[in-house]
Design an enzyme around this catalytic site. Sequence first.
Site, PDB file in Angstrom:
ATOM      1  N   ARG A  96       9.015  22.113  27.863  1.00 46.12           N
ATOM      2  CA  ARG A  96      10.449  22.369  27.762  1.00 46.12           C
ATOM      3  C   ARG A  96      11.075  22.273  29.155  1.00 46.12           C
ATOM      4  O   ARG A  96      10.660  22.982  30.072  1.00 46.12           O
ATOM      5  CB  ARG A  96      10.688  23.775  27.184  1.00 46.12           C
ATOM      6  CG  ARG A  96      12.153  24.106  27.116  1.00 46.12           C
ATOM      7  CD  ARG A  96      12.461  25.501  26.578  1.00 46.12           C
ATOM      8  NE  ARG A  96      13.882  25.696  26.829  1.00 46.12           N
ATOM      9  CZ  ARG A  96      14.472  26.845  27.088  1.00 46.12           C
ATOM     10  NH1 ARG A  96      13.789  27.974  27.099  1.00 46.12           N
ATOM     11  NH2 ARG A  96      15.765  26.888  27.342  1.00 46.12           N
ATOM     12  N   HIS A 141      21.322  24.365  30.843  1.00 51.66           N
ATOM     13  CA  HIS A 141      20.655  25.602  31.260  1.00 51.66           C
ATOM     14  C   HIS A 141      21.359  26.126  32.523  1.00 51.66           C
ATOM     15  O   HIS A 141      20.807  26.060  33.627  1.00 51.66           O
ATOM     16  CB  HIS A 141      19.164  25.334  31.512  1.00 51.66           C
ATOM     17  CG  HIS A 141      18.302  26.561  31.507  1.00 51.66           C
ATOM     18  ND1 HIS A 141      17.166  26.688  30.734  1.00 51.66           N
ATOM     19  CD2 HIS A 141      18.396  27.726  32.194  1.00 51.66           C
ATOM     20  CE1 HIS A 141      16.605  27.866  30.941  1.00 51.66           C
ATOM     21  NE2 HIS A 141      17.321  28.513  31.830  1.00 51.66           N
ATOM     22  N   GLU A 186      20.400  30.428  26.304  1.00 54.64           N
ATOM     23  CA  GLU A 186      20.852  31.800  26.505  1.00 54.64           C
ATOM     24  C   GLU A 186      22.348  31.930  26.786  1.00 54.64           C
ATOM     25  O   GLU A 186      22.760  32.232  27.906  1.00 54.64           O
ATOM     26  CB  GLU A 186      20.078  32.469  27.652  1.00 54.64           C
ATOM     27  CG  GLU A 186      18.622  32.654  27.327  1.00 54.64           C
ATOM     28  CD  GLU A 186      17.845  33.378  28.433  1.00 54.64           C
ATOM     29  OE1 GLU A 186      18.447  33.717  29.468  1.00 54.64           O
ATOM     30  OE2 GLU A 186      16.644  33.587  28.246  1.00 54.64           O
ATOM     31  N   ASN A 325      13.973  33.409  22.892  1.00 47.81           N
ATOM     32  CA  ASN A 325      13.489  33.800  24.218  1.00 47.81           C
ATOM     33  C   ASN A 325      13.239  35.309  24.186  1.00 47.81           C
ATOM     34  O   ASN A 325      14.177  36.094  24.138  1.00 47.81           O
ATOM     35  CB  ASN A 325      14.535  33.497  25.308  1.00 47.81           C
ATOM     36  CG  ASN A 325      14.727  32.003  25.533  1.00 47.81           C
ATOM     37  OD1 ASN A 325      14.112  31.181  24.864  1.00 47.81           O
ATOM     38  ND2 ASN A 325      15.573  31.667  26.492  1.00 47.81           N
ATOM     39  N   TYR A 327      11.290  38.670  25.874  1.00 47.85           N
ATOM     40  CA  TYR A 327      10.567  39.195  27.034  1.00 47.85           C
ATOM     41  C   TYR A 327      10.030  40.600  26.827  1.00 47.85           C
ATOM     42  O   TYR A 327       8.899  40.902  27.144  1.00 47.85           O
ATOM     43  CB  TYR A 327      11.459  39.139  28.288  1.00 47.85           C
ATOM     44  CG  TYR A 327      11.580  37.734  28.820  1.00 47.85           C
ATOM     45  CD1 TYR A 327      10.636  37.228  29.693  1.00 47.85           C
ATOM     46  CD2 TYR A 327      12.613  36.897  28.407  1.00 47.85           C
ATOM     47  CE1 TYR A 327      10.710  35.921  30.155  1.00 47.85           C
ATOM     48  CE2 TYR A 327      12.696  35.587  28.858  1.00 47.85           C
ATOM     49  CZ  TYR A 327      11.747  35.103  29.725  1.00 47.85           C
ATOM     50  OH  TYR A 327      11.811  33.809  30.173  1.00 47.85           O
ATOM     51  N   GLU A 397      10.768  30.907  25.144  1.00 53.39           N
ATOM     52  CA  GLU A 397      10.413  31.558  26.414  1.00 53.39           C
ATOM     53  C   GLU A 397       9.696  32.857  26.105  1.00 53.39           C
ATOM     54  O   GLU A 397      10.108  33.604  25.207  1.00 53.39           O
ATOM     55  CB  GLU A 397      11.652  31.905  27.262  1.00 53.39           C
ATOM     56  CG  GLU A 397      12.303  30.717  27.917  1.00 53.39           C
ATOM     57  CD  GLU A 397      13.494  31.094  28.811  1.00 53.39           C
ATOM     58  OE1 GLU A 397      13.580  32.260  29.266  1.00 53.39           O
ATOM     59  OE2 GLU A 397      14.325  30.206  29.041  1.00 53.39           O
TER      60      GLU A 397
END
Length: 499
Positions: A96, A141, A186, A325, A327, A397
């Site tokens: 990616r 991005h 995002e 994404n 985390y 991600e």
Amino acid sequence: MLCASVVVFSIVICGSWSAEELKFPPSFMFGAASAAYQVEGAWNASDKGVSIWDKLLHDHPELVLDGTNGDVACDSYHQWRRDIEMCEELGLNMYRFSISWPRLLPSGFPNYISEDGKNYYNNLIDGLLEKGIQPLVTIYHFDLPQYLQDLGGWANPLVADWFQDYAEVVFSLYADRVKYWLTINEPMGICDGGYGKYSAPYFDDPEVGRYLCNKNVLLAHAKAYRIYEKLYKDQYHGKISLSTLFFWFKPFTPEDQEVTDLTIEHWEGRYAHAIYSKEGGWPPKLEKLLNDLAKKEGYKYPRLPPFTPEEVELVKGTYDYYALNHYTTRLVRRVKPGELPGKWFFDGSYEIGTIMFKDPLWDTTVADWFALYPEGLREQLHWLNSTYDLKEIVITENGVPSLDPGLVDTQRLEYYRDYLEQVLLAIQDGINVTGYNAWTLMDNFEWMGGYITKYGLYAVDFTCPNRTRTPRESARYFSAVTQSRMIRPTQGKTKLNYV
Ligand SMILES: *[C@@H]1O[C@H](CO)[C@@H](O)[C@H](O)[C@H]1NC(C)=O
Ligand SMILES: *[C@@H]1O[C@H](CO)[C@@H](O)[C@H](O)[C@H]1NC(C)=O
Ligand SMILES: *[C@@H]1O[C@H](CO)[C@@H](O)[C@H](O)[C@H]1NC(C)=O
Ligand SMILES: *[C@@H]1O[C@H](CO)[C@@H](O)[C@H](O)[C@H]1NC(C)=O
């Protein structure tokens, strides 16, 4: 609901494991992710235009932890062959990366397409495909052309058309070879970050600009999706989504369930409900809360700019898969009377009146907002699967920060092992997760964390002109996983805390 999921998880934990059960499906795609400004460097090579990150950090180096910027970064603009080699070493099925808008369209508009910009991405895409690695291309991005910022950037409704025009150029150049697309990475980073003094353009405008941006990114995404659908889908059958930053949230006590639901609407629903829900538009409870608040504050216009019926239809259903994404997980509780809500959007919301924090039982990392709770990923995948009609989920991600530049990164290795285990368990539950991208391929320019904050499977020597890349222990582990397509169960070190 919450208690039920606890019971289900503990049954799985007590069940016996067999090697067969721990295998990823043959079609599962392992990948790693990067972003143009964070790795490419060559900020002024050839005819490239200036981006909002170039401008912000040239003017204000003091905003970054170590005063650096992405002028050179990993020099992937010149070192891309090595990047492909690393993907090969890792046994990746997918890489990616993002396209830099001002590198391809120096003015921001398609009146002029940079030949060098075009060739750079052609080489990268062809090089990956030669090695059997699927490119997963992010069209945007964070690096808006500065000229478009001067015209109002993401707060100007025209940006949706500007983005559509840019995306149309990207598709015309690369759609014949790229099958997985992300329009925008995002949106929360763009709007809540960009208008919340966290990322470029670094405005302090959390009540108006942030929400104009919010609506405009959704329209921009949708227009790009529709152009592909109209011009390229029948011929090339590619899939498009946008990647959503979505921490998982859990209520501190059962009484905090309502503010936790609102928190999920505020974080994820503001950027997802219009696209993935059956009815489209803003998430209704949050819309009421925010618009009532704006009225109370004396604003004439609603906080969340209304969608016309045509806009609701334009945006609704503009996805072929969900791109997550993930985390970390945060606990949420309502503020007590007289207590201040979290100031930063990772710490709570002044609008909902919440504080976010980590369970003291969870292991910590170098970032105070980032605790380890792998089970949260599986709980979140269940939430996504049951909330929307999703045929496919790709994790775009997932990774953990460190400060140690060394090669022995035990915490990162264990993070990948434990989080991948949860992905596998979710697949076994019957959720169609088809891919997983580690953040990130190599240490890079981590925005305000500069080069001090490390997320890389590979360490990069930023003092060496060649930006030498060296695999960490986690890279060796990751390639062992992609080779065997298996992981060993952890026997639930963190799970025991949870149950
Ligand atoms: C590009 O920027 C670098 C600083 O990062 C500077 O030294 C160099 O002269 C610039 N090159 C051109 C062609 O402007
Ligand atoms: C999962 O998604 C893939 C890719 O779209 C698709 O081929 C497959 O049929 C899906 N599996 C299920 C069980 O829906
Ligand atoms: C996930 O969603 C699909 C489609 O709605 C459904 O068939 C499936 O049962 C769900 N899986 C789980 C584990 O809930
Ligand atoms: C940089 O890379 C080039 C080409 O691979 C190589 O010839 C050179 O020795 C390298 N320089 C350093 C300082 O590692």
